[in-house]
Design a protein around this motif. Structure first.
Motif, PDB file in Angstrom:
ATOM      1  N   ILE A  32     -13.809  -6.011   1.425  1.00 44.29           N
ATOM      2  CA  ILE A  32     -14.478  -4.726   1.529  1.00 44.29           C
ATOM      3  C   ILE A  32     -13.605  -3.676   0.855  1.00 44.29           C
ATOM      4  CG2 ILE A  32     -15.796  -5.268   3.609  1.00 44.29           C
ATOM      5  CD1 ILE A  32     -13.637  -3.770   5.218  1.00 44.29           C
ATOM      6  N   PRO A  33     -14.215  -2.649   0.280  1.00 42.07           N
ATOM      7  CA  PRO A  33     -13.440  -1.587  -0.352  1.00 42.07           C
ATOM      8  C   PRO A  33     -13.082  -0.495   0.640  1.00 42.07           C
ATOM      9  CG  PRO A  33     -15.762  -1.208  -0.749  1.00 42.07           C
ATOM     10  CD  PRO A  33     -15.667  -2.489   0.068  1.00 42.07           C
ATOM     11  N   ASP A  34     -12.155   0.334   0.252  1.00 41.92           N
ATOM     12  CA  ASP A  34     -11.856   1.549   0.991  1.00 41.92           C
ATOM     13  C   ASP A  34     -12.248   2.733   0.116  1.00 41.92           C
ATOM     14  OD1 ASP A  34     -10.878   3.072   3.132  1.00 41.92           O
ATOM     15  OD2 ASP A  34      -8.922   3.301   2.178  1.00 41.92           O
ATOM     16  N   VAL A  35     -12.429   3.870   0.719  1.00 44.99           N
ATOM     17  CA  VAL A  35     -12.722   5.087  -0.045  1.00 44.99           C
ATOM     18  C   VAL A  35     -11.394   5.690  -0.481  1.00 44.99           C
ATOM     19  CG1 VAL A  35     -13.771   7.368   0.003  1.00 44.99           C
ATOM     20  CG2 VAL A  35     -14.824   5.480   1.274  1.00 44.99           C
ATOM     21  N   PRO A  36     -11.116   5.731  -1.791  1.00 50.58           N
ATOM     22  CA  PRO A  36      -9.840   6.289  -2.242  1.00 50.58           C
ATOM     23  C   PRO A  36      -9.678   7.738  -1.778  1.00 50.58           C
ATOM     24  CG  PRO A  36     -10.955   5.150  -4.034  1.00 50.58           C
ATOM     25  CD  PRO A  36     -11.951   5.273  -2.918  1.00 50.58           C
ATOM     26  N   GLY A  37      -8.460   8.086  -1.454  1.00 56.03           N
ATOM     27  CA  GLY A  37      -8.186   9.452  -1.014  1.00 56.03           C
ATOM     28  C   GLY A  37      -6.707   9.663  -0.792  1.00 56.03           C
ATOM     29  N   PRO A  38      -6.310  10.878  -0.472  1.00 52.23           N
ATOM     30  CA  PRO A  38      -4.890  11.166  -0.254  1.00 52.23           C
ATOM     31  C   PRO A  38      -4.319  10.306   0.866  1.00 52.23           C
ATOM     32  CG  PRO A  38      -6.195  13.188  -0.353  1.00 52.23           C
ATOM     33  CD  PRO A  38      -7.173  12.063  -0.293  1.00 52.23           C
ATOM     34  N   PRO A  39      -3.100   9.839   0.734  1.00 55.24           N
ATOM     35  CA  PRO A  39      -2.496   9.029   1.787  1.00 55.24           C
ATOM     36  C   PRO A  39      -2.461   9.741   3.137  1.00 55.24           C
ATOM     37  CG  PRO A  39      -1.203   8.870  -0.213  1.00 55.24           C
ATOM     38  CD  PRO A  39      -2.233   9.927  -0.457  1.00 55.24           C
ATOM     39  N   GLU A  40      -2.444  11.060   3.110  1.00 58.27           N
ATOM     40  CA  GLU A  40      -2.434  11.810   4.365  1.00 58.27           C
ATOM     41  C   GLU A  40      -3.718  11.601   5.175  1.00 58.27           C
ATOM     42  OE1 GLU A  40       0.354  13.720   1.517  1.00 58.27           O
ATOM     43  OE2 GLU A  40      -1.717  13.010   1.392  1.00 58.27           O
ATOM     44  N   ASP A  41      -4.770  11.098   4.515  1.00 54.38           N
ATOM     45  CA  ASP A  41      -6.063  10.940   5.182  1.00 54.38           C
ATOM     46  C   ASP A  41      -6.302   9.537   5.721  1.00 54.38           C
ATOM     47  OD1 ASP A  41      -6.562  13.576   4.581  1.00 54.38           O
ATOM     48  OD2 ASP A  41      -7.870  13.146   2.858  1.00 54.38           O
ATOM     49  N   LEU A  86      -9.828  -3.064   7.049  1.00 56.83           N
ATOM     50  CA  LEU A  86      -9.474  -3.651   5.756  1.00 56.83           C
ATOM     51  C   LEU A  86      -8.643  -4.920   5.931  1.00 56.83           C
ATOM     52  CD1 LEU A  86      -8.563  -0.424   3.773  1.00 56.83           C
ATOM     53  CD2 LEU A  86     -10.363  -2.033   3.135  1.00 56.83           C
ATOM     54  N   MET A  87      -7.652  -4.869   6.797  1.00 60.12           N
ATOM     55  CA  MET A  87      -6.794  -6.027   6.987  1.00 60.12           C
ATOM     56  C   MET A  87      -7.562  -7.186   7.619  1.00 60.12           C
ATOM     57  SD  MET A  87      -3.893  -5.285   5.638  1.00 60.12           S
ATOM     58  CE  MET A  87      -2.833  -6.578   6.263  1.00 60.12           C
ATOM     59  N   ALA A  88      -8.483  -6.872   8.515  1.00 66.49           N
ATOM     60  CA  ALA A  88      -9.254  -7.929   9.177  1.00 66.49           C
ATOM     61  C   ALA A  88     -10.103  -8.704   8.184  1.00 66.49           C
ATOM     62  CB  ALA A  88     -10.137  -7.333  10.266  1.00 66.49           C
ATOM     63  N   VAL A  89     -10.714  -8.006   7.241  1.00 62.26           N
ATOM     64  CA  VAL A  89     -11.625  -8.662   6.293  1.00 62.26           C
ATOM     65  C   VAL A  89     -10.881  -9.193   5.072  1.00 62.26           C
ATOM     66  CG1 VAL A  89     -13.636  -8.320   4.798  1.00 62.26           C
ATOM     67  CG2 VAL A  89     -13.558  -7.233   7.060  1.00 62.26           C
ATOM     68  N   ASN A  90      -9.973  -8.390   4.533  1.00 64.92           N
ATOM     69  CA  ASN A  90      -9.351  -8.728   3.246  1.00 64.92           C
ATOM     70  C   ASN A  90      -8.130  -9.631   3.364  1.00 64.92           C
ATOM     71  OD1 ASN A  90     -11.273  -6.920   2.432  1.00 64.92           O
ATOM     72  ND2 ASN A  90      -9.866  -5.428   1.577  1.00 64.92           N
ATOM     73  N   ALA A  91      -7.520  -9.697   4.543  1.00 67.13           N
ATOM     74  CA  ALA A  91      -6.300 -10.498   4.702  1.00 67.13           C
ATOM     75  C   ALA A  91      -6.403 -11.513   5.829  1.00 67.13           C
ATOM     76  CB  ALA A  91      -5.096  -9.566   4.939  1.00 67.13           C
ATOM     77  N   ARG A  97       0.062  -4.315  -8.708  1.00 69.63           N
ATOM     78  CA  ARG A  97       1.180  -4.303  -9.640  1.00 69.63           C
ATOM     79  C   ARG A  97       1.526  -2.908 -10.153  1.00 69.63           C
ATOM     80  NH1 ARG A  97       1.494  -8.568  -7.557  1.00 69.63           N
ATOM     81  NH2 ARG A  97       2.204 -10.509  -8.513  1.00 69.63           N
ATOM     82  N   PHE A  98       0.877  -1.869  -9.619  1.00 68.20           N
ATOM     83  CA  PHE A  98       1.300  -0.519  -9.971  1.00 68.20           C
ATOM     84  C   PHE A  98       0.929   0.436  -8.834  1.00 68.20           C
ATOM     85  CE2 PHE A  98      -2.998  -0.873 -11.633  1.00 68.20           C
ATOM     86  CZ  PHE A  98      -3.578   0.356 -11.343  1.00 68.20           C
ATOM     87  N   ALA A  99       1.520   1.632  -8.870  1.00 69.29           N
ATOM     88  CA  ALA A  99       1.348   2.572  -7.762  1.00 69.29           C
ATOM     89  C   ALA A  99       0.116   3.434  -7.965  1.00 69.29           C
ATOM     90  CB  ALA A  99       2.587   3.456  -7.635  1.00 69.29           C
ATOM     91  N   ASN A 100      -0.746   3.442  -6.964  1.00 67.75           N
ATOM     92  CA  ASN A 100      -1.896   4.340  -6.920  1.00 67.75           C
ATOM     93  C   ASN A 100      -2.022   4.810  -5.467  1.00 67.75           C
ATOM     94  OD1 ASN A 100      -4.251   5.750  -7.049  1.00 67.75           O
ATOM     95  ND2 ASN A 100      -5.487   4.087  -7.872  1.00 67.75           N
ATOM     96  N   PRO A 101      -1.344   5.899  -5.113  1.00 69.68           N
ATOM     97  CA  PRO A 101      -1.284   6.316  -3.716  1.00 69.68           C
ATOM     98  C   PRO A 101      -2.652   6.502  -3.059  1.00 69.68           C
ATOM     99  CG  PRO A 101       0.309   7.548  -5.016  1.00 69.68           C
ATOM    100  CD  PRO A 101      -0.533   6.772  -5.990  1.00 69.68           C
ATOM    101  N   ARG A 102      -3.674   6.784  -3.834  1.00 66.55           N
ATOM    102  CA  ARG A 102      -5.000   7.018  -3.260  1.00 66.55           C
ATOM    103  C   ARG A 102      -5.646   5.718  -2.758  1.00 66.55           C
ATOM    104  NH1 ARG A 102      -7.579  11.714  -4.182  1.00 66.55           N
ATOM    105  NH2 ARG A 102      -9.608  10.691  -4.333  1.00 66.55           N
ATOM    106  N   GLU A 103      -5.062   4.571  -3.097  1.00 61.79           N
ATOM    107  CA  GLU A 103      -5.625   3.296  -2.673  1.00 61.79           C
ATOM    108  C   GLU A 103      -4.585   2.433  -1.957  1.00 61.79           C
ATOM    109  OE1 GLU A 103      -8.859   1.632  -5.263  1.00 61.79           O
ATOM    110  OE2 GLU A 103      -7.777   2.758  -6.801  1.00 61.79           O
ATOM    111  N   VAL A 104      -3.704   3.073  -1.228  1.00 66.22           N
ATOM    112  CA  VAL A 104      -2.587   2.350  -0.620  1.00 66.22           C
ATOM    113  C   VAL A 104      -3.062   1.306   0.385  1.00 66.22           C
ATOM    114  CG1 VAL A 104      -2.226   4.192   1.097  1.00 66.22           C
ATOM    115  CG2 VAL A 104      -0.384   2.565   0.606  1.00 66.22           C
TER     116      VAL A 104
END
Length: 253
Positions: free
Chosen positions: A99-108, A117-122, A151-158
């Protein structure tokens, strides 16, 4: 490419997109394919369409329903799988469902979204592998579908990336564990793939994302299915524990 005639395969999340393309390719190569789907809107109809398309082309497939996340999810998956097989044998397992997540600031980010996410994806793929082990013969194949985002940093999709990074550890450790049995375990990491997301209809976004690839285009589900089909074949017998870059050269810089 190796002939998969006589082999059985389970592809999770196979009702549409990359999973559908993988199921269709493995069936075209001769495998009997269990097409797993969840309980999302239209999932059952999409899975039925996937199966009917495979059958119409002379392949062999059946649908299996199981919503990942709730307790007992993997048990329901294997109840359906075993009900559709003539013998309890699984030669190829492809963990594609996610399942996807909605990208956004890590503060959110929130604990609830992270846990889902962990239950479905891992967690679900981990216990799917565990449950499948008695069914997989020596020389079997396990392929986990991750993402180039690990393999690269994208804080909005941590959180999304963390769940897929955990899946990659399933590959690494089970590859070592199952090596003596000749069972290969590998990760395939797609980049941006055109799976029909309406957002990709925007010409500007499409052009920008296409420019990330060395080939100057978006990936297609068949591009990923071809890589998986190779890993499922006898030609890939000497590859295990690998992280296969299937981003179309997105990570070349």
């Amino acid at each position: 490419m190796g002939d998969l005639t006589g082999r059985t395969a389970l592809v999770t999340g196979a009702s549409r997109g990359i999973g559908r393309a993988i199921a269709e390719r493995l069936a075209a190569d001769g495998a009997r394919v269990a097409v797993h789907h969840g309980a999302g809107p239209g999932d059952d109809l999409d899975a039925k369409e996937t199966v009917e398309g495979i059958l119409a082309r002379g392949g062999d497939a059946f649908a299996v329903a199981a919503e990942f996340g709730p307790p007992g999810d993997v048990d329901r998956l294997f109840d359906g799988l075993l009900g559709g097989l003539s013998e309890p044998r699984l030669d190829i397992l492809v963990n594609n469902a996610a399942i996807p997540d909605v990208p956004g600031p890590p503060e959110d980010i929130t604990p609830e979204r992270f846990d889902r996410l962990m239950a479905v994806n891992a967690r679900a793929p981990l216990f799917t592998v565990r449950r499948a082990l008695p069914l997989i013969p020596d020389g079997g194949r396990i392929v986990n579908i991750s993402t180039g985002l690990t393999r690269f940093a994208n804080p909005r999709e941590v959180m999304q990336t963390m769940s897929k990074a955990a899946l990659e550890m399933v590959t690494l450790h089970f590859a070592r564990h199952l090596g003596p049995r000749g069972i290969t375990v590998n990760t395939v990491a797609p980049g941006v793939v055109d799976t029909g997301d309406p957002a990709l209809a925007d010409p500007g976004l499409r052009a920008a994302l296409s420019g990330l690839s060395a080939f100057g285009r978006l990936g297609e589900p068949d591009d990923i299915a071809g890589v998986v089909a190779f890993l499922a074949s006898s030609d890939a017998r000497w590859i295990t524990g690998a992280w296969i870059d299937a981003t179309g050269g997105t990570l070349l810089g």
